[in-house]
Design an enzyme around this catalytic site. Structure first.
Site, mmCIF file in Angstrom:
data_model
loop_
_atom_site.group_PDB
_atom_site.id
_atom_site.type_symbol
_atom_site.label_atom_id
_atom_site.label_comp_id
_atom_site.label_asym_id
_atom_site.label_seq_id
_atom_site.Cartn_x
_atom_site.Cartn_y
_atom_site.Cartn_z
ATOM 1 N N GLY A 108 0.835 -1.207 0.000
ATOM 2 C CA GLY A 108 0.000 0.000 0.000
ATOM 3 C C GLY A 108 0.860 1.244 0.000
ATOM 4 C CB SER A 109 0.077 4.711 0.949
ATOM 5 O OG SER A 109 -0.232 4.603 2.316
ATOM 6 C CB THR A 110 5.383 5.638 1.213
ATOM 7 O OG1 THR A 110 5.746 5.049 -0.041
ATOM 8 C CG2 THR A 110 6.638 5.890 2.025
ATOM 9 C CB THR A 122 -0.373 2.995 5.462
ATOM 10 O OG1 THR A 122 -1.353 4.014 5.279
ATOM 11 C CG2 THR A 122 -0.956 1.898 6.320
ATOM 12 N N GLY A 123 2.821 2.365 5.399
ATOM 13 C CA GLY A 123 3.961 1.452 5.607
ATOM 14 C C GLY A 123 4.858 1.953 6.737
ATOM 15 C CD GLU A 175 5.006 -3.639 -3.747
ATOM 16 O OE1 GLU A 175 5.556 -2.549 -4.017
ATOM 17 O OE2 GLU A 175 3.913 -3.972 -4.176
ATOM 18 C CB CYS A 191 3.043 -0.805 -6.703
ATOM 19 S SG CYS A 191 3.227 -2.570 -6.838
HETATM 20 P P1 NDP Z 1 -3.284 2.620 2.565
HETATM 21 O O1 NDP Z 1 -1.936 2.455 2.025
HETATM 22 O O2 NDP Z 1 -3.501 3.704 3.550
HETATM 23 O O3 NDP Z 1 -3.687 1.244 3.235
HETATM 24 C C1 NDP Z 1 -4.960 1.040 3.816
HETATM 25 C C2 NDP Z 1 -4.881 -0.245 4.600
HETATM 26 O O4 NDP Z 1 -3.905 -0.100 5.634
HETATM 27 C C3 NDP Z 1 -6.185 -0.592 5.270
HETATM 28 O O5 NDP Z 1 -6.322 -2.002 5.250
HETATM 29 C C4 NDP Z 1 -5.981 -0.097 6.679
HETATM 30 O O6 NDP Z 1 -6.692 -0.846 7.642
HETATM 31 C C5 NDP Z 1 -4.497 -0.301 6.902
HETATM 32 N N1 NDP Z 1 -3.934 0.694 7.832
HETATM 33 C C6 NDP Z 1 -4.143 2.003 7.865
HETATM 34 N N2 NDP Z 1 -3.431 2.588 8.858
HETATM 35 C C7 NDP Z 1 -2.738 1.599 9.452
HETATM 36 C C8 NDP Z 1 -1.807 1.558 10.524
HETATM 37 N N3 NDP Z 1 -1.465 2.654 11.195
HETATM 38 N N4 NDP Z 1 -1.295 0.380 10.846
HETATM 39 C C9 NDP Z 1 -1.627 -0.724 10.164
HETATM 40 N N5 NDP Z 1 -2.509 -0.753 9.157
HETATM 41 C C10 NDP Z 1 -3.061 0.394 8.794
HETATM 42 O O7 NDP Z 1 -4.270 2.583 1.306
HETATM 43 P P2 NDP Z 1 -5.282 3.505 0.606
HETATM 44 O O8 NDP Z 1 -6.296 2.641 0.023
HETATM 45 O O9 NDP Z 1 -5.745 4.633 1.454
HETATM 46 O O10 NDP Z 1 -4.393 4.081 -0.588
HETATM 47 C C11 NDP Z 1 -3.581 5.196 -0.414
HETATM 48 C C12 NDP Z 1 -2.566 5.285 -1.534
HETATM 49 O O11 NDP Z 1 -1.741 4.136 -1.518
HETATM 50 C C13 NDP Z 1 -3.137 5.300 -2.933
HETATM 51 O O12 NDP Z 1 -3.493 6.594 -3.312
HETATM 52 C C14 NDP Z 1 -2.021 4.746 -3.765
HETATM 53 O O13 NDP Z 1 -1.173 5.786 -4.158
HETATM 54 C C15 NDP Z 1 -1.272 3.841 -2.817
HETATM 55 N N6 NDP Z 1 -1.529 2.417 -3.052
HETATM 56 C C16 NDP Z 1 -0.461 1.653 -3.374
HETATM 57 C C17 NDP Z 1 -0.630 0.315 -3.644
HETATM 58 C C18 NDP Z 1 0.512 -0.538 -4.019
HETATM 59 O O14 NDP Z 1 0.301 -1.543 -4.692
HETATM 60 N N7 NDP Z 1 1.721 -0.227 -3.586
HETATM 61 C C19 NDP Z 1 -1.955 -0.305 -3.619
HETATM 62 C C20 NDP Z 1 -3.013 0.581 -3.223
HETATM 63 C C21 NDP Z 1 -2.786 1.905 -2.947
HETATM 64 P P3 NDP Z 1 -7.811 -0.120 8.559
HETATM 65 O O15 NDP Z 1 -8.913 0.209 7.643
HETATM 66 O O16 NDP Z 1 -8.189 -1.093 9.600
HETATM 67 O O17 NDP Z 1 -7.105 1.084 9.116
#
Ligand code: NDP
Length: 469
Positions: free
Chosen positions: A219-221, A223-224, A241, A275
């Site tokens: 997912g996003s940097t 949140t990572g 990733e 990604c």
């Molecule tokens: P995020 O990267 O924010 O991930 C959301 C997920 O992370 C949810 O399952 C959420 O669970 C969990 N999460 C959020 N905060 C935390 C935390 N502090 N600790 C652990 N888990 C957490 O995804 P978004 O959908 O908001 O996308 C944001 C951006 O990420 C997009 O605009 C895009 O640029 C990028 N992205 C990149 C991807 C890739 O393949 N690398 C794939 C998708 C998006 P909960 O709901 O329980 O908080």
């Protein structure tokens, strides 16, 4: 439609908030799922920990057999699964079918991996055996762009290394992952592979949990980085990733038609929501105009629409947040003097549709070039000296992937050597292989996936020194 979580092998509804799952092509609500209550998360982790005591001792051939059976079940339900992916994610049906097929390929590949054991003998007669032992309970948090395939990328290496796994899919696309975990649970003991749903707090609670040994996240940097912070108190390891801003460098000697067809696919795959997609294109000035002309033809040939309708080649962006984010990049580029070429196709009236868009005469400092768009927009810049582009590539805060397009393979390999990124493709982009390590440098990630090395990220080493009494 199955909307359950899976705790200890049981399908169970969450006791938390109701969440709408929307079809991004029509904006209709497909169904509702329920997020987990904290007590349910606790139970899920406790049962997974219990299941680990059995799973870690299972003989590998049993695991291989179960993986092949899961892969067969998935293949036999390919059409139904692909429709579900398209319904919640938006991609055209043919691409959802590819997602299911690739998932099957990946599962069978992981099934065939053997976890090595090293043996040493010292001169004094002491023997040493180095094992790769399972970790315990692994948390997996998966995104909405390839919800089915990325879940499999997380789950199967961790399971093969004899860990138990708890997956938390994106709240935007939970349905196909639920189906995957349902199938897995028909073949594995209770508690080995679980699924929990969340709406803003569960991800944090799961990754902070002291009984979770490892977190794998795509997912996003931002949140990572939070997940990495959560790992400190218990020293959990992570595989992250994250985002990328992959560059494509097109040299002047290429076959323009052939390269543009491939570049188009690499940049606009899954409406750019991948990604490893090509996110900024640098073209040698001698062929810049020809490349723009060909790519314009390519975007105009797309059929935008509901992925379930025949003939659709291009789907919507998956969710409102992403839709607004991508629109803002295009507006910003226009405000800063770029020319925007959009496909001629009429947009469907409803849905998060953005026409495939080229940003021409883009400049390095524009947001659309600097940041990850994660949508159907490609900035195109021209260059005269490749050394300047290599410098620009390495100035990025990201380091996921890059590609070099040329007939001169020797020159391309020299360029690849200078690029700071986890993957460099020569004359292709985003075509991943289950065998080759995939991971990002810099803000694009930590650790890596795929291959035996990726699987071993779900183990820790144990050296046993044996001296005769
Ligand atoms: P995020 O990267 O924010 O991930 C959301 C997920 O992370 C949810 O399952 C959420 O669970 C969990 N999460 C959020 N905060 C935390 C935390 N502090 N600790 C652990 N888990 C957490 O995804 P978004 O959908 O908001 O996308 C944001 C951006 O990420 C997009 O605009 C895009 O640029 C990028 N992205 C990149 C991807 C890739 O393949 N690398 C794939 C998708 C998006 P909960 O709901 O329980 O908080």
């Amino acid at each position: 439609m199955n909307t359950s979580m899976y705790i200890n092998g049981q399908a169970i509804l969450g006791n938390g908030n109701a969440l709408d799952v929307n079809n991004p092509a029509t904006l209709e609500v497909i169904t509702q799922v329920y997020s987990s209550a904290f007590e349910q998360l606790e139970e899920c982790v406790a049962k997974a920990k219990q299941a680990f005591t059995i799973w870690k001792n299972l003989a590998d051939p049993k695991i291989v057999e179960a993986f092949h059976a899961i892969a067969e079940d998935i293949l036999s339900q390919k059409e139904e699964l692909a429709r579900l992916i398209t319904l919640e994610q938006g991609k055209p049906l043919f691409l959802a079918q590819v997602e299911v097929e690739l998932t099957v390929q990946w599962i069978n590949y992981v099934a065939g991996l053997n976890i090595p054991v090293e043996h040493y003998q010292e001169a004094n007669g002491k023997k040493i055996t180095v094992y790769n032992r399972p970790l315990g309970v692994v948390a997996s948090i998966t995104p909405w762009n390839w919800p089915f395939m990325i879940a499999a990328w997380h789950l199967f290496p961790a399971l093969k290394a004899k860990n138990c796994v708890i997956n938390k899919p994106s709240e935007f696309t939970p349905l196909s992952t639920i189906k995957l975990i349902e199938i897995i649970n028909q073949h594995l003991p209770a508690g080995v592979c679980s699924l929990i749903l969340g709406d803003g707090k569960i991800g944090h609670a799961l990754t902070q949990h002291p009984d979770i040994q490892k977190v794998t996240f795509t997912g996003s940097t931002g949140t990572g980085q939070k997940i990495l912070e959560n790992s400190v108190s218990t020293l959990k390891s992570v595989v992250l990733e994250l985002g990328g801003n992959d560059i494509g460098i097109v040299l002047e000697d290429v076959d323009i038609d052939q390269v543009c067809r491939k570049v188009f696919m690499s940049a606009f795959l899954n409406a750019g929501q991948t990604c490893a997609c090509l996110k900024r294109l640098y073209v040698h000035e001698k062929i810049y105009d020809q490349v723009i002309r060909k790519l314009t033809e390519m975007i105009n040939s797309q059929v935008l629409g509901n992925g379930l309708e025949e003939g659709t080649t291009f789907g919507p962006v998956q969710n409102k947040l992403q839709f607004e984010k991508v629109q803002a990049f295009i507006t910003d580029a226009l405000e800063h003097g770029a020319t925007v070429i959009r496909s001629h196709q009429l947009l469907p009236e409803k849905g998060y549709f953005i026409a495939p868009t080229l940003v021409v005469n883009a400049r390095d400092e524009m947001e659309v070039v600097q940041k990850e768009q994660f949508g159907p927009v490609l900035p195109i810049l021209s260059f005269s000296h490749v050394d300047e582009v290599i410098k620009t590539t390495n100035q990025s805060e990201f380091g996921l992937g890059a590609s070099v397009w040329t007939k001169n393979l020797q020159k391309a390999e020299k360029i690849a050597e200078q690029i700071e990124a986890g993957t460099v493709w020569i004359n292709s982009h985003a075509d991943l292989s289950p065998e080759a390590a995939f991971g990002g440098w810099k803000l694009s990630g930590l650790g890596y996936s795929f291959g035996l090395g990726g699987l071993l990220q779900y183990t820790h080493k144990q050296s046993v020194h044996i001296t005769a009494a």
